[in-house]
Design a protein around this motif. Sequence first.
Motif, PDB file in Angstrom:
ATOM      1  N   LEU A  22       0.820  -1.224   0.000  1.00 25.51           N
ATOM      2  CA  LEU A  22       0.000   0.000   0.000  1.00 25.51           C
ATOM      3  C   LEU A  22       0.853   1.274   0.000  1.00 25.51           C
ATOM      4  CD1 LEU A  22      -2.666  -0.980   2.711  1.00 25.51           C
ATOM      5  CD2 LEU A  22      -2.902  -1.120   0.223  1.00 25.51           C
ATOM      6  N   LYS A  23       2.165   1.136  -0.081  1.00 26.07           N
ATOM      7  CA  LYS A  23       3.050   2.274   0.160  1.00 26.07           C
ATOM      8  C   LYS A  23       2.843   3.428  -0.808  1.00 26.07           C
ATOM      9  CE  LYS A  23       7.082   0.501  -2.436  1.00 26.07           C
ATOM     10  NZ  LYS A  23       7.301   1.656  -3.322  1.00 26.07           N
ATOM     11  N   ASP A  24       2.369   3.172  -2.019  1.00 26.80           N
ATOM     12  CA  ASP A  24       2.178   4.242  -3.001  1.00 26.80           C
ATOM     13  C   ASP A  24       0.717   4.679  -3.117  1.00 26.80           C
ATOM     14  OD1 ASP A  24       4.927   4.297  -3.719  1.00 26.80           O
ATOM     15  OD2 ASP A  24       4.626   2.532  -4.976  1.00 26.80           O
ATOM     16  N   LYS A  25      -0.132   4.153  -2.245  1.00 32.88           N
ATOM     17  CA  LYS A  25      -1.558   4.493  -2.276  1.00 32.88           C
ATOM     18  C   LYS A  25      -1.835   5.737  -1.427  1.00 32.88           C
ATOM     19  CE  LYS A  25      -2.794   0.676  -4.517  1.00 32.88           C
ATOM     20  NZ  LYS A  25      -3.384   0.703  -5.872  1.00 32.88           N
ATOM     21  N   GLU A  26      -2.898   6.457  -1.777  1.00 32.11           N
ATOM     22  CA  GLU A  26      -3.340   7.595  -0.976  1.00 32.11           C
ATOM     23  C   GLU A  26      -4.176   7.051   0.183  1.00 32.11           C
ATOM     24  OE1 GLU A  26      -4.583  11.860  -2.475  1.00 32.11           O
ATOM     25  OE2 GLU A  26      -6.351  10.571  -2.397  1.00 32.11           O
ATOM     26  N   LEU A  27      -3.596   7.040   1.373  1.00 34.18           N
ATOM     27  CA  LEU A  27      -4.202   6.355   2.508  1.00 34.18           C
ATOM     28  C   LEU A  27      -4.613   7.320   3.617  1.00 34.18           C
ATOM     29  CD1 LEU A  27      -1.653   3.419   2.988  1.00 34.18           C
ATOM     30  CD2 LEU A  27      -3.835   3.341   1.762  1.00 34.18           C
ATOM     31  N   PRO A  28      -5.556   6.885   4.462  1.00 31.33           N
ATOM     32  CA  PRO A  28      -5.744   7.600   5.725  1.00 31.33           C
ATOM     33  C   PRO A  28      -4.436   7.539   6.508  1.00 31.33           C
ATOM     34  CG  PRO A  28      -7.118   5.616   5.634  1.00 31.33           C
ATOM     35  CD  PRO A  28      -6.430   5.732   4.330  1.00 31.33           C
ATOM     36  N   VAL A 104       0.414  10.354  -1.109  1.00 38.06           N
ATOM     37  CA  VAL A 104       0.335   9.118  -0.331  1.00 38.06           C
ATOM     38  C   VAL A 104      -0.579   9.276   0.886  1.00 38.06           C
ATOM     39  CG1 VAL A 104       2.581   8.262  -1.114  1.00 38.06           C
ATOM     40  CG2 VAL A 104       2.438   9.673   0.974  1.00 38.06           C
ATOM     41  N   THR A 105      -1.090  10.483   1.096  1.00 37.22           N
ATOM     42  CA  THR A 105      -2.004  10.745   2.213  1.00 37.22           C
ATOM     43  C   THR A 105      -3.260  11.424   1.699  1.00 37.22           C
ATOM     44  OG1 THR A 105      -0.374  10.850   3.999  1.00 37.22           O
ATOM     45  CG2 THR A 105      -2.331  12.208   4.257  1.00 37.22           C
ATOM     46  N   ASP A 106      -4.400  10.900   2.121  1.00 34.87           N
ATOM     47  CA  ASP A 106      -5.677  11.551   1.836  1.00 34.87           C
ATOM     48  C   ASP A 106      -5.831  12.715   2.807  1.00 34.87           C
ATOM     49  OD1 ASP A 106      -8.296  12.363   1.590  1.00 34.87           O
ATOM     50  OD2 ASP A 106      -9.139  10.344   1.568  1.00 34.87           O
ATOM     51  N   PRO A 107      -5.779  13.970   2.331  1.00 36.30           N
ATOM     52  CA  PRO A 107      -5.803  15.119   3.253  1.00 36.30           C
ATOM     53  C   PRO A 107      -7.097  15.247   4.042  1.00 36.30           C
ATOM     54  CG  PRO A 107      -6.048  15.837   0.976  1.00 36.30           C
ATOM     55  CD  PRO A 107      -5.705  14.379   0.929  1.00 36.30           C
TER      56      PRO A 107
END
Length: 248
Positions: A22-28, A104-107
Amino acid sequence: MIQIERRIVNGLPYLEIVKKELKDKELPTVFFYHGWTNCKESVLVNGYEVAQKDMRGIIPDAMFHGERNDGLPIKEHFEDFANIVMGSVDEFPIILADLVNRKVTDPKRVGVTGLSMGGITTCGIMTKHENVKAADCLMGAPNFHDFVEMVAKLAFEVDELPEETQKDFLKMKVYDLSLQPEKIAKRPMHFWHGEKDDMVPYQPTFDFYQDHKKTEYGKNMTFTTTDDGHRVPYHITQEMAEYFSKVL
């Protein structure tokens, strides 16, 4: 597989913990702030539990701690305690911007948490940064100003601090959640505190919760109490990660 990567932005080192796939996904994303005299590596278990829940864990070093040590024992920076907390609060958006810019982060799904000094930092971030969606304060204190004043009086064995010191303390008030509880703004905010804590008093934090939980702005606050002292049991770390998995 969970991976740990050291990163640095604008001179601010932090650890990023996430599942490799998941490292390149936009995550919580959950920021975790360590306690006084500790460092980012000392609280890795918290980032690990966050990552286990398919979120991204971010653990910064506070000023004078970890990689940011200036060669002096951290205890010699006792008088800098307030500035260390305020520094972490002010540095939070710098690290967040780095994550958002890397996509990589969902703001809209950012949480903050931390233990002891890191819990105080968490409350300060909730006071100053409205883009945080949820928080979990672990044996911290929403009454930043009063807590630091109390510790200073005990340390210097005085009933009243010098007038100049009191003036310096005024800047803490804009970071103090207990003076601006409406800044919670209906956001989910959880507190955990052990009743036997002899470092950061339990009662003021519980009183803050009791005083504001029935307000419109505080209606999404929750509180967990155990009979622990000044330490975070592993099951509370797990509870923290589970909490964020539900509210982010």
